[in-house]
Write an enzyme that holds these catalytic residues in place. Structure first.
Site, PDB file in Angstrom:
ATOM      1  N   SER A  40      25.690 -28.237 -12.950  1.00 51.94           N
ATOM      2  CA  SER A  40      25.926 -29.621 -12.527  1.00 51.94           C
ATOM      3  C   SER A  40      25.064 -30.636 -13.267  1.00 51.94           C
ATOM      4  CB  SER A  40      25.697 -29.746 -11.024  1.00 51.94           C
ATOM      5  OG  SER A  40      24.398 -29.309 -10.687  1.00 51.94           O
ATOM      6  N   ASP A 345      20.366 -37.361  -5.560  1.00 51.66           N
ATOM      7  CA  ASP A 345      20.871 -36.851  -4.283  1.00 51.66           C
ATOM      8  C   ASP A 345      20.045 -35.679  -3.766  1.00 51.66           C
ATOM      9  OD1 ASP A 345      21.535 -34.892  -6.063  1.00 51.66           O
ATOM     10  OD2 ASP A 345      23.697 -35.003  -5.790  1.00 51.66           O
ATOM     11  N   HIS A 348      20.024 -33.519  -7.959  1.00 51.16           N
ATOM     12  CA  HIS A 348      20.330 -34.033  -9.293  1.00 51.16           C
ATOM     13  C   HIS A 348      19.600 -35.348  -9.535  1.00 51.16           C
ATOM     14  CE1 HIS A 348      23.836 -31.788  -7.650  1.00 51.16           C
ATOM     15  NE2 HIS A 348      23.645 -31.103  -8.755  1.00 51.16           N
TER      16      HIS A 348
END
Ligand SMILES: *[C@@H]1O[C@H](CO)[C@@H](O)[C@H](O)[C@H]1NC(C)=O
Ligand SMILES: *[C@@H]1O[C@H](CO)[C@@H](O)[C@H](O)[C@H]1NC(C)=O
Ligand SMILES: *[C@@H]1O[C@H](CO)[C@@H](O)[C@H](O)[C@H]1NC(C)=O
Ligand SMILES: *[C@@H]1O[C@H](CO)[C@@H](O)[C@H](O)[C@H]1NC(C)=O
Length: 388
Positions: A40, A345, A348
């Site tokens: 991610s 968040d 990340h």
């Protein structure tokens, strides 16, 4: 006069359109494209595509994801651009499209991104045997499968693939971080998680060797981020034992030591690969120390809210809750200015943090050998670069 002004405006426009003209990263122009594998930290839309029919939609498919730069969720796990986006911009090439999002219309020569949010370096079945649960089956091996699928459908001759790969910057990672995060989230001991570090490194090494066999000549391999500074892990391991924390950064010492040990082993493996493939440029990208810059002195980089508290979450000491993620309807504690936060968040980074890391890498500060030097490696002579 009007003509003159518009001409000036046009010149300024060009400079902005093509950041290379205006900056000193000219040497990086030798790449036509980026091919990327990862998780991610690098996904530009693959997991978004894989979960597109899920109802309700996954957390990262909702605002405020993407709010700052794209003004809509794109599948990037951030408020804006990622490291790979800033690298693409500096190369003067379009942002790297997610493979799954555009299988049929990806303009192959512009590069392709196989990274998937949640992806692991190890096969999920292997981790499952170790008692570690994952949330996706899109591992590095699966990504390599897509890579081979793409090559076989695009290249009429193997030489065509070779040429494409030789003129691409191949980014293998960051990957492996999730293998460890899943382990720690599942309450496994540090020793248990350490037991599969060599397997993670083997998996990354095999992937590098495979892309080299297909013709890759310049490979960038990022190491692990400092996991002890991860907002999510800080929350999970929250305890009152002061000695566990670094007094300057507030990060968890033993977890950062874990990342450092892993990075050392990864670099040793890269050293071996360089000896095996002397004609290939293999570059280690030190994400750990690039990120450590803002953990050590957040204010210097404008992160006036500190580097550990998330911009978007559901409250708590670090504004992170495991089951109420940014994007979920109950996660309403959203900062008004993400640029003063490093953590987006909890898992990340914000665009501002990614930009700082990317800029440092592009200046060669945390890459070995320095990234700007990568272009002194000769390209195949039959390739025409006058289009870039
Ligand atoms: C992941 O699993 C799903 C269903 O279990 C399957 O349809 C899909 O092909 C798998 N993806 C990969 C990359 O292995
Ligand atoms: C991990 O341990 C904590 C405290 O012992 C517990 O609250 C949590 O549910 C456990 N998590 C898992 C995934 O087992
Ligand atoms: C890279 O290092 C140089 C020399 O130490 C420094 O002047 C520059 O600010 C650094 N760049 C970044 C983006 O950290
Ligand atoms: C490179 O491309 C330009 C224009 O696209 C063309 O004029 C030139 O002849 C090409 N050079 C080679 C070596 O193919």
């Amino acid at each position: 006069m009007v003509f003159c002004l518009s001409k000036i405006a046009f010149i300024i426009f060009l400079v902005f359109l093509n950041p290379i003209e205006g900056r000193r990263l000219i040497s990086l122009r030798c790449f036509n494209s980026i091919i990327s594998f990862g998780d991610s930290l690098t996904d530009t839309g693959n997991e978004f595509y894989l979960t597109r029919y899920r109802n309700p939609s996954p957390y990262f498919a909702r605002l405020p994801y993407g709010e700052t730069f794209f003004h809509r969720p794109t599948g990037r796990f951030s408020n804006g651009r990622l490291i790979i986006d800033f690298i693409a911009e500096s190369l003067g090439i379009p942002l790297v499209p997610a493979y799954l999002g555009g299988k049929d219309n990806v303009k192959f020569p512009q590069g392709v991104n196989f990274a998937v949010g949640g992806s692991t370096a190890l096969d999920p079945a292997y981790l499952s045997n170790k008692g570690v649960k994952t949330t996706t089956n899109a591992s590095l091996v699966a990504q390599l499968g897509w890579f081979k699928e793409m090559l076989s459908s695009h290249c009429k001759f193997p030489s065509e693939c070779k040429e494409f790969l030789q003129n691409s910057l191949i980014l293998v990672g960051e990957i492996g971080g999730n293998d460890f995060i899943y382990g720690f989230f599942g309450n496994n001991t540090k020793e248990k998680v350490e037991s599969y570090v060599p397997a993670v490194i083997n998996s990354i090494s095999s992937a590098i060797q495979e892309v080299i066999e297909f013709g890759a000549s310049r490979v960038v391999v990022p190491g692990s981020m400092p996991l002890g500074c991860s907002t999510a892990l800080l929350t999970i391991f929250m305890d009152s034992n002061k000695e566990d924390y670094d007094p300057i950064t507030g990060c968890i010492n033993w977890l950062n030591q874990f990342s450092k040990n892993y990075n050392k082993l990864l670099q040793m493996e890269l050293h071996l690969l360089k000896q095996l493939h002397p004609s290939v440029t293999i570059i280690y990208a030190d994400y750990y120390n690039a990120a450590m810059q803002f953990y050590l002195s957040p204010n210097t980089y404008g992160f006036t809210k500190g580097a550990l508290v998330a911009c978007c979450g559901a409250g708590g000491p670090y504004n992170y809750k495991l089951f109420e993620l940014c994007g979920d309807p109950t996660a309403r504690n959203i900062c008004s200015d993400p640029s003063i936060y490093a953590s987006w968040d909890g898992m990340h980074f914000t665009e501002a943090a990614y930009k700082l890391i990317a800029t440092s890498l592009l200046e060669g500060n945390f890459t070995f050998p320095p990234l700007p030097k990568i272009c002194s490696t000769s390209l195949s002579p039959n390739v025409n670069h006058s289009d870039s």
